[in-house]
Design a protein around this motif. Structure first.
Motif, PDB file in Angstrom:
ATOM      1  N   ALA A   1     -68.281  53.698  39.329  1.00 41.05           N
ATOM      2  CA  ALA A   1     -67.478  52.527  38.981  1.00 41.05           C
ATOM      3  C   ALA A   1     -67.533  52.200  37.492  1.00 41.05           C
ATOM      4  O   ALA A   1     -66.706  51.458  36.983  1.00 41.05           O
ATOM      5  CB  ALA A   1     -67.920  51.317  39.801  1.00 41.05           C
ATOM      6  N   ASP A   2     -68.510  52.762  36.782  1.00 40.94           N
ATOM      7  CA  ASP A   2     -68.580  52.508  35.340  1.00 40.94           C
ATOM      8  C   ASP A   2     -67.442  53.176  34.587  1.00 40.94           C
ATOM      9  O   ASP A   2     -67.076  52.747  33.489  1.00 40.94           O
ATOM     10  CB  ASP A   2     -69.903  53.030  34.762  1.00 40.94           C
ATOM     11  CG  ASP A   2     -71.101  52.264  35.278  1.00 40.94           C
ATOM     12  OD1 ASP A   2     -70.934  51.092  35.648  1.00 40.94           O
ATOM     13  OD2 ASP A   2     -72.204  52.837  35.313  1.00 40.94           O
ATOM     14  N   ILE A   3     -66.900  54.276  35.123  1.00 39.76           N
ATOM     15  CA  ILE A   3     -65.896  55.030  34.360  1.00 39.76           C
ATOM     16  C   ILE A   3     -64.601  55.225  35.147  1.00 39.76           C
ATOM     17  O   ILE A   3     -63.793  56.068  34.798  1.00 39.76           O
ATOM     18  CB  ILE A   3     -66.434  56.406  33.920  1.00 39.76           C
ATOM     19  CG1 ILE A   3     -66.771  57.270  35.144  1.00 39.76           C
ATOM     20  CG2 ILE A   3     -67.657  56.264  33.039  1.00 39.76           C
ATOM     21  CD1 ILE A   3     -66.764  58.742  34.805  1.00 39.76           C
ATOM     22  N   ALA A   4     -64.435  54.478  36.216  1.00 39.18           N
ATOM     23  CA  ALA A   4     -63.201  54.613  36.983  1.00 39.18           C
ATOM     24  C   ALA A   4     -62.799  53.244  37.508  1.00 39.18           C
ATOM     25  O   ALA A   4     -63.647  52.410  37.806  1.00 39.18           O
ATOM     26  CB  ALA A   4     -63.397  55.588  38.139  1.00 39.18           C
ATOM     27  N   THR A   5     -61.492  53.025  37.607  1.00 37.16           N
ATOM     28  CA  THR A   5     -60.990  51.745  38.088  1.00 37.16           C
ATOM     29  C   THR A   5     -59.826  52.030  39.026  1.00 37.16           C
ATOM     30  O   THR A   5     -59.059  52.954  38.785  1.00 37.16           O
ATOM     31  CB  THR A   5     -60.496  50.887  36.901  1.00 37.16           C
ATOM     32  OG1 THR A   5     -61.521  50.829  35.925  1.00 37.16           O
ATOM     33  CG2 THR A   5     -60.160  49.476  37.341  1.00 37.16           C
ATOM     34  N   ALA A   6     -59.712  51.240  40.088  1.00 34.50           N
ATOM     35  CA  ALA A   6     -58.598  51.420  41.014  1.00 34.50           C
ATOM     36  C   ALA A   6     -57.283  51.322  40.235  1.00 34.50           C
ATOM     37  O   ALA A   6     -57.046  50.349  39.515  1.00 34.50           O
ATOM     38  CB  ALA A   6     -58.660  50.367  42.121  1.00 34.50           C
ATOM     39  N   THR A   7     -56.442  52.327  40.383  1.00 39.50           N
ATOM     40  CA  THR A   7     -55.196  52.379  39.622  1.00 39.50           C
ATOM     41  C   THR A   7     -54.328  51.151  39.896  1.00 39.50           C
ATOM     42  O   THR A   7     -53.740  50.568  38.991  1.00 39.50           O
ATOM     43  CB  THR A   7     -54.411  53.657  39.980  1.00 39.50           C
ATOM     44  OG1 THR A   7     -55.298  54.765  39.878  1.00 39.50           O
ATOM     45  CG2 THR A   7     -53.239  53.859  39.064  1.00 39.50           C
ATOM     46  N   ARG A   8     -54.282  50.718  41.157  1.00 39.57           N
ATOM     47  CA  ARG A   8     -53.410  49.573  41.471  1.00 39.57           C
ATOM     48  C   ARG A   8     -53.909  48.291  40.820  1.00 39.57           C
ATOM     49  O   ARG A   8     -53.121  47.371  40.601  1.00 39.57           O
ATOM     50  CB  ARG A   8     -53.215  49.422  42.972  1.00 39.57           C
ATOM     51  CG  ARG A   8     -54.436  49.209  43.802  1.00 39.57           C
ATOM     52  CD  ARG A   8     -54.077  48.931  45.264  1.00 39.57           C
ATOM     53  NE  ARG A   8     -53.592  50.114  45.963  1.00 39.57           N
ATOM     54  CZ  ARG A   8     -52.310  50.382  46.186  1.00 39.57           C
ATOM     55  NH1 ARG A   8     -51.394  49.542  45.817  1.00 39.57           N
ATOM     56  NH2 ARG A   8     -51.960  51.473  46.818  1.00 39.57           N
ATOM     57  N   THR A   9     -55.209  48.231  40.541  1.00 40.73           N
ATOM     58  CA  THR A   9     -55.717  47.069  39.829  1.00 40.73           C
ATOM     59  C   THR A   9     -55.236  47.096  38.379  1.00 40.73           C
ATOM     60  O   THR A   9     -54.887  46.060  37.803  1.00 40.73           O
ATOM     61  CB  THR A   9     -57.251  47.058  39.877  1.00 40.73           C
ATOM     62  OG1 THR A   9     -57.646  47.030  41.239  1.00 40.73           O
ATOM     63  CG2 THR A   9     -57.820  45.847  39.167  1.00 40.73           C
ATOM     64  N   LEU A  10     -55.188  48.278  37.795  1.00 36.43           N
ATOM     65  CA  LEU A  10     -54.733  48.405  36.408  1.00 36.43           C
ATOM     66  C   LEU A  10     -53.264  48.035  36.275  1.00 36.43           C
ATOM     67  O   LEU A  10     -52.815  47.625  35.216  1.00 36.43           O
ATOM     68  CB  LEU A  10     -54.952  49.836  35.911  1.00 36.43           C
ATOM     69  CG  LEU A  10     -56.414  50.283  35.846  1.00 36.43           C
ATOM     70  CD1 LEU A  10     -56.503  51.762  35.522  1.00 36.43           C
ATOM     71  CD2 LEU A  10     -57.166  49.459  34.813  1.00 36.43           C
ATOM     72  N   LEU A  11     -52.506  48.182  37.376  1.00 33.81           N
ATOM     73  CA  LEU A  11     -51.068  47.880  37.325  1.00 33.81           C
ATOM     74  C   LEU A  11     -50.747  46.576  38.064  1.00 33.81           C
ATOM     75  O   LEU A  11     -49.593  46.300  38.378  1.00 33.81           O
ATOM     76  CB  LEU A  11     -50.272  49.045  37.935  1.00 33.81           C
ATOM     77  CG  LEU A  11     -50.383  50.350  37.151  1.00 33.81           C
ATOM     78  CD1 LEU A  11     -49.706  51.482  37.898  1.00 33.81           C
ATOM     79  CD2 LEU A  11     -49.763  50.197  35.758  1.00 33.81           C
ATOM     80  N   ARG A  12     -51.792  45.781  38.323  1.00 35.55           N
ATOM     81  CA  ARG A  12     -51.633  44.550  39.104  1.00 35.55           C
ATOM     82  C   ARG A  12     -50.586  43.620  38.517  1.00 35.55           C
ATOM     83  O   ARG A  12     -49.796  43.026  39.231  1.00 35.55           O
ATOM     84  CB  ARG A  12     -52.992  43.865  39.139  1.00 35.55           C
ATOM     85  CG  ARG A  12     -53.011  42.525  39.755  1.00 35.55           C
ATOM     86  CD  ARG A  12     -54.387  41.927  39.667  1.00 35.55           C
ATOM     87  NE  ARG A  12     -55.286  42.545  40.650  1.00 35.55           N
ATOM     88  CZ  ARG A  12     -56.575  42.234  40.760  1.00 35.55           C
ATOM     89  NH1 ARG A  12     -57.096  41.347  39.941  1.00 35.55           N
ATOM     90  NH2 ARG A  12     -57.316  42.799  41.667  1.00 35.55           N
ATOM     91  N   ARG A  13     -50.610  43.499  37.184  1.00 33.11           N
ATOM     92  CA  ARG A  13     -49.697  42.541  36.542  1.00 33.11           C
ATOM     93  C   ARG A  13     -48.371  43.180  36.129  1.00 33.11           C
ATOM     94  O   ARG A  13     -47.686  42.701  35.237  1.00 33.11           O
ATOM     95  CB  ARG A  13     -50.395  41.908  35.329  1.00 33.11           C
ATOM     96  CG  ARG A  13     -51.482  40.937  35.764  1.00 33.11           C
ATOM     97  CD  ARG A  13     -52.115  40.168  34.642  1.00 33.11           C
ATOM     98  NE  ARG A  13     -53.095  39.239  35.210  1.00 33.11           N
ATOM     99  CZ  ARG A  13     -54.298  39.610  35.636  1.00 33.11           C
ATOM    100  NH1 ARG A  13     -54.681  40.868  35.560  1.00 33.11           N
ATOM    101  NH2 ARG A  13     -55.130  38.704  36.172  1.00 33.11           N
ATOM    102  N   GLN A  14     -48.022  44.270  36.781  1.00 32.73           N
ATOM    103  CA  GLN A  14     -46.759  44.953  36.462  1.00 32.73           C
ATOM    104  C   GLN A  14     -45.944  45.052  37.752  1.00 32.73           C
ATOM    105  O   GLN A  14     -45.991  46.062  38.466  1.00 32.73           O
ATOM    106  CB  GLN A  14     -47.069  46.340  35.893  1.00 32.73           C
ATOM    107  CG  GLN A  14     -45.831  47.054  35.402  1.00 32.73           C
ATOM    108  CD  GLN A  14     -46.158  48.332  34.638  1.00 32.73           C
ATOM    109  OE1 GLN A  14     -47.237  48.484  34.076  1.00 32.73           O
ATOM    110  NE2 GLN A  14     -45.225  49.252  34.609  1.00 32.73           N
ATOM    111  N   PRO A  15     -45.166  43.999  38.060  1.00 38.60           N
ATOM    112  CA  PRO A  15     -44.511  43.924  39.374  1.00 38.60           C
ATOM    113  C   PRO A  15     -43.571  45.092  39.663  1.00 38.60           C
ATOM    114  O   PRO A  15     -43.333  45.393  40.835  1.00 38.60           O
ATOM    115  CB  PRO A  15     -43.737  42.603  39.322  1.00 38.60           C
ATOM    116  CG  PRO A  15     -44.332  41.831  38.200  1.00 38.60           C
ATOM    117  CD  PRO A  15     -44.889  42.819  37.229  1.00 38.60           C
ATOM    118  N   ASN A  16     -43.049  45.771  38.638  1.00 36.87           N
ATOM    119  CA  ASN A  16     -42.125  46.880  38.919  1.00 36.87           C
ATOM    120  C   ASN A  16     -42.851  48.190  39.248  1.00 36.87           C
ATOM    121  O   ASN A  16     -42.203  49.203  39.490  1.00 36.87           O
ATOM    122  CB  ASN A  16     -41.132  47.092  37.755  1.00 36.87           C
ATOM    123  CG  ASN A  16     -41.806  47.694  36.523  1.00 36.87           C
ATOM    124  OD1 ASN A  16     -43.002  47.508  36.317  1.00 36.87           O
ATOM    125  ND2 ASN A  16     -41.034  48.395  35.708  1.00 36.87           N
TER     126      ASN A  16
END
Lengths: 415, 415
Positions: B55-70
């Motif tokens: 978890a130190d070097i990886a993040t759920a992709t959908r979390t990274l795009l959470r604020r991008q509704p498209n």
């Protein structure tokens, strides 16, 4: 006279405490465990729900014993004990000789005579279990997003059933509800994670039966506020093909978690010793096993009666027994007077329900709500075994508290 | 006119950058990856060597795009592309339609025509690879402690071979040497971990061939000081049954790591498009694939010529191509002038050798030693994708630096 050897089987709270209590004693200590780590089990549900990483709550056992030159750590699976020859045998064929043997192998879950339920229902005992549950929980939401245009399938995948409302069941159900309602809220486009169902079954009349009735009632209300459907007085009748039958109703579930019955690991069978109903080795007041010279059992694998009642299967019981037994063996080795007879000292019990609610009984004190949660956090941080864990757990907790995020949400493939 | 769809395959540096560059654009973005996370690959060797947690070097992709509704994130394995019908198909049978397709599937390791070597030699590309290598490294020491009275077996188990002295090979070999000589030094009773052998094979004349000769020479010296046996000009001839043959010599190894040849993933085959020698899709200056309308390829899966030379397979190349391509598609959507033609901007290259040594080329600057290591640490901390990762990585690094410890040393069972 040759130096004697204490073999300890199991590096949980009991085994580790016994090993540490023998630091500096004139004896060889060999600590054997199936894994290479000591696990802070009370927080395992946080790994299962992706709030913490494995390394936050586990440390390599040999690192914990690094500064204890008389202790050797071995990673191996004990498969039997020869009480005559005074040896234990490992799965790879090795045998190891002992003068004293401490069995501290803990307990596993039991399925009330339905071992086949284990195919559908996940238990939470080891780090592997926690990572498996995490994969299934996260995988269920990922699959639901892929199946977004099939509402029945989405509903099935995002229905989570927890069986057994002890502390682990309550903590897990509360955390899953919170995760779906808060953490994942904005992360999906085709499904609404806040619609996920979390159902908690309990055969008894109330949740957290080890606590007082007002605390149980508080916990039940808190769970329901988080979105958990609490069904007490409900016996699960069958679990198969992802369907849970209870009260005649069939519930299709994406993930089923089991935190109900507990059974000791098979140490009593290894010895052929007297066992309690849950399989635990019956021990005498000094934790020794009647009829087996030099053999002791502590923690969940032991059935220890104090004031006529068996001690509960709790971490502090194992830890206190381990410390006391280490002192006893040391006293015998050094020809000093033995310690006062063992007595379990109950410092209190706590259970947490979500981000800022908990129940606690500490001595005469009864607490609920944020205050209990703060007490719970403090106690657990202090109990965590080394400073590094404490620090990163603190960082992760604080961060998660403010952001309602879960950092450890990683999936290598759909389970 | 219906809203158009951009499908991006691969959530690495290139795919994620392209998705983010389309934030707010009047287009649906569907980002598909086999895993659910974006991985900061430059630090993957630290997970493999138990210094960092996943978890130190990886993040759920959908979390990274959470604020991008498209943007919709899907976890799925793409198995083919139909360029006529303009769809991609997933392993579960789903097909997804696109108007533009961006292939960003990256590269894998190749074994120079010896796929059977993969049975014995581990590669380090995914999080699963890293955890597998970690298990093997830690497991080798655990097994050696169990085999403590058999010196040949101990020697075999604690011999680690790394093939290929690019940045990943150098970083991994250096870290394994450091781990055995420092971190594990006091943790074993029957073996001496500081006697572990780490052998680094390189077919070329020097390590880190992408760097200048003085920097290579420094890196080689630094590796040798850490205890790595560096063997340049040495071609590995065979790997089987845990034995590596090189220069006619057979070396029995506990773990073999492969970081030599690289080959693009099979996107060119999906299309039937022109491929470079390493399998990468040949692309035009705007990253489009000749003969396939609306199809682009970026990063390691693309073969992009700039000033007559192919761009190297580096994270910054993928990232810059992704950002540029996002802008291009956006400009076309909005009927605005297209961005200036793509040019890769090389900010520099770095490689780290152990706890406080590194080499760096930043513009005209050449650095070695602690200064280069500090530069490396700063750059990597800044590049890490979100604040939380940065903070826990920082805590873990600082702690590891002072204690020479490795927190993430967990094994569920012997591999």
């Amino acid at each position: 006279m040759a130096r004697k050897t204490v073999v300890i089987v199991g590096a949980g709270f009991g085994g580790l405490a016994a090993a540490k209590a023998l630091k500096g004693a004139d004896v060889d200590v060999i600590l054997i465990d199936r894994t290479n780590h000591h696990l802070f089990q009370p927080l395992l549900y946080q790994v299962a729900t992706a709030a913490l990483s494995p390394a936050d709550i586990a440390t390599a056992t040999r690192t914990l014993l690094r500064r204890q030159p008389n202790a050797t750590t071995l990673m191996g699976e004990v498969t039997g004990v020869d009480a005559e020859a005074k040896t234990v045998s490992l799965a790879d064929g090795t045998t190891i000789a002992w003068d004293w043997l401490i069995l501290a192998t803990g307990a596993a879950y039991s399925f009330f005579g339905h071992p086949e339920w284990a195919e559908d229902a996940q238990v939470l005992k080891s780090m592997e279990d926690a990572l498996d549950i995490r994969r299934r929980l996260l995988g269920a939401f990922e699959r639901a997003e892929l199946a977004g245009d099939d509402p029945d399938e989405v509903r099935r995948l995002t229905t989570f059933v927890v069986v057994g409302a002890g502390p682990t069941g309550v903590e897990t159900a509360g955390t899953i509800a919170e995760m779906s309602r808060q953490t994942l809220r904005r992360d999906f486009r085709r499904i609404d994670p806040t619609k996920a169902r979390v159902i908690l079954f309990e055969a008894g009349p109330r949740v957290l039966t080890a606590f007082t009735e007002p605390l149980s009632a508080y916990a039940e209300r808190a769970l329901e506020e988080l979105g958990v459907e609490v069904r007490t007085d409900t016996m699960v009748e069958a679990i198969s093909d992802g369907v849970v039958r209870a009260n005649g109703e069939d519930i299709e579930a994406g993930v089923v978690l089991w935190s109900a019955g507990v059974a000791a690991r098979p140490a009593a069978q290894w010895l052929g010793a007297a066992a309690a109903r849950n399989g635990a080795v019956v021990v005498r007041p000094d934790c020794s096993v009647d009829g087996f010279e030099g053999v002791f059992a502590i923690g969940d694998v032991a059935s220890y009666a104090m004031d006529g009642k068996p001690l509960p299967g709790l971490a502090p019981v194992a830890k206190q027994q381990g410390m006391w037994l280490g002192k006893l063996i040391r006293a015998r080795l050094e020809g000093r007077p033995e310690p006062a007879p063992f007595r379990y000292r109950d410092w209190g019990t706590m259970a947490v329900i979500g981000r800022s609610r908990a129940v606690a009984m500490l001595g005469g004190l009864r607490m609920t709500g944020l205050l209990a949660w703060l007490a719970w956090s403090m106690v657990h941080l202090m109990l965590l075994i080394d400073f590094r864990s404490r620090l990163t757990v603190y960082v992760n907790w604080t961060w998660a508290w403010f952001t309602q995020g879960r950092g450890a949400r990683l999936l290598a493939r759909l389970p």
